[in-house]
Design an enzyme around this catalytic site. Structure first.
Site, short mmCIF file in Angstrom:
data_model
loop_
_atom_site.label_atom_id
_atom_site.label_comp_id
_atom_site.label_asym_id
_atom_site.label_seq_id
_atom_site.Cartn_x
_atom_site.Cartn_y
_atom_site.Cartn_z
N SER A 128 -98.19 -50.04 -83.87
CA SER A 128 -99.54 -49.51 -83.63
C SER A 128 -99.60 -47.98 -83.59
O SER A 128 -100.32 -47.40 -82.78
CB SER A 128 -100.15 -50.12 -82.37
OG SER A 128 -100.32 -51.53 -82.54
N GLU A 175 -91.02 -59.27 -88.71
CA GLU A 175 -91.72 -60.35 -89.44
C GLU A 175 -90.75 -61.14 -90.31
O GLU A 175 -90.90 -62.34 -90.50
CB GLU A 175 -92.87 -59.75 -90.26
CG GLU A 175 -94.02 -59.35 -89.36
CD GLU A 175 -94.86 -58.18 -89.87
OE1 GLU A 175 -94.78 -57.84 -91.07
OE2 GLU A 175 -95.60 -57.61 -89.04
N HIS A 203 -86.96 -56.31 -90.53
CA HIS A 203 -88.27 -56.19 -89.86
C HIS A 203 -88.51 -57.45 -89.03
O HIS A 203 -88.11 -58.55 -89.42
CB HIS A 203 -89.37 -56.00 -90.90
CG HIS A 203 -90.69 -55.65 -90.28
ND1 HIS A 203 -91.52 -56.60 -89.75
CD2 HIS A 203 -91.28 -54.45 -90.07
CE1 HIS A 203 -92.59 -55.98 -89.24
NE2 HIS A 203 -92.47 -54.70 -89.43
N GLU A 217 -89.00 -50.93 -82.94
CA GLU A 217 -90.33 -51.52 -83.04
C GLU A 217 -90.46 -52.67 -82.04
O GLU A 217 -90.08 -53.81 -82.34
CB GLU A 217 -90.55 -52.08 -84.45
CG GLU A 217 -90.53 -51.03 -85.53
CD GLU A 217 -91.41 -51.43 -86.71
OE1 GLU A 217 -92.30 -50.66 -87.06
OE2 GLU A 217 -91.22 -52.53 -87.26
N GLY A 239 -98.97 -54.36 -84.82
CA GLY A 239 -100.23 -54.92 -85.29
C GLY A 239 -101.18 -55.34 -84.18
O GLY A 239 -102.16 -56.03 -84.42
P1 PGA Z 1 -98.28 -51.63 -87.19
O1 PGA Z 1 -96.95 -52.22 -87.87
O2 PGA Z 1 -98.24 -50.14 -87.36
O3 PGA Z 1 -99.40 -52.27 -87.96
O4 PGA Z 1 -98.25 -52.02 -85.76
C1 PGA Z 1 -95.72 -51.56 -87.74
C2 PGA Z 1 -94.66 -52.30 -88.50
O5 PGA Z 1 -94.71 -53.54 -88.56
O6 PGA Z 1 -93.73 -51.68 -89.06
#
Ligand code: PGA
Length: 249
Positions: free
Chosen positions: A210, A104, A102, A171, A177
């Site tokens: 999102s 993050e 991911h 993504e 987010g």
């Molecule tokens: P989000 O996150 O739907 O809050 O944009 C998606 C993700 O990080 O997998």
């Protein structure tokens, strides 16, 4: 035949008590609302490690296609890796899916394509299906480097990885987010590029960034998009039930 997979990524949200309350609310809505399309999808909730046994226990009796997944896995079977979780620990609980790479994890915890690759292989070695996340930053997109960036993430991350036991989530980092969803047709285009690079017609490729109850139907109407990976909107049982039960346009 490509499978439709709708996954929630709870990130670092929900205690055991909150996770239990979510499922108690969510499960009846699944059956009550189930649309022709949503009912055929595989649903996965990727939750914090501490909530997994509770969620697995509750989901075991649920009359649905719901699986519980994890958000990361280490490449070693065990060892001196403080704070990490090994594949056999997840498999013993009954976990079948795990998110790997991911953005993050890459951004805040130093994950690279090389560590992502090792984690993918460990998940598969132990019989789990990893969900590999790829996607470009705002800077890459502005510089016209979206395709080359993703191509290199795939090439390096997928060395010796079995494509028949894998889900990919496209993504775009700028869409995560932020409420700034990637336009459905553009997500469809990028996912089409990923599919042609990997040349596997059965591979499930999701869109993430999102995704909400008010854009899910348009996203799922795109021919290349086989599902979604949902962060924020998966925390609310009502909203996530609507996403899972998307309607065909
Ligand atoms: P989000 O996150 O739907 O809050 O944009 C998606 C993700 O990080 O997998």
């Amino acid at each position: 035949m490509r499978k439709i997979v709708i996954a929630g990524n709870w990130k670092m949200y929900k205690t055991q008590t909150e996770a239990k309350a979510f499922l108690v609310d969510f499960l009846p809505q699944l059956t009550a609302q189930a649309s022709e399309f949503g009912a055929a999808a595989q649903i996965i909730l990727c939750a914090p490690f501490t909530t997994l046994p509770t969620l697995l226990g509750l989901a075991a009796n649920a009359p649905t296609n719901l699986s519980i997944g994890a958000q990361n896995v280490h490449w070693a079977d065990n060892g001196a890796f403080t704070g990490e979780i090994a594949a056999p620990m997840l498999v013993e609980l009954g976990i079948k899916y795990v998110i790997v790479g991911h953005s993050e994890r890459r951004q805040y915890f130093g994950e690279t394509d090389a560590t992502v690759n090792q984690r993918l292989k460990a998940a598969q070695k132990h019989g789990m299906t990893p969900i590999l996340c790829v996607g470009e930053s705002k800077q890459h997109r502005a510089a016209g480097e979206t395709e080359t960036w993703i191509a290199s993430q795939l090439q390096n991350g997928l060395q010796d990885v079995d494509l028949t036991n894998l889900i990919i989530a496209y993504e775009p980092i700028w869409a995560i987010g932020t409420g700034d969803t990637c336009e459905a047709k553009e997500a469809n285009r990028v996912i089409g590029k990923i599919r042609s690079q990997l040349n596997d017609r059965d591979l499930t490729i999701q869109y993430g960034g999102s995704v909400k109850s008010d854009n899910i139907d348009e996203i799922m109407a795109q021919p290349e998009i086989d599902g979604v990976l949902v962060g924020g909107a998966s925390l609310d049982p009502e909203g996530f039930a609507r996403i899972v039960n998307y309607r065909s346009l």
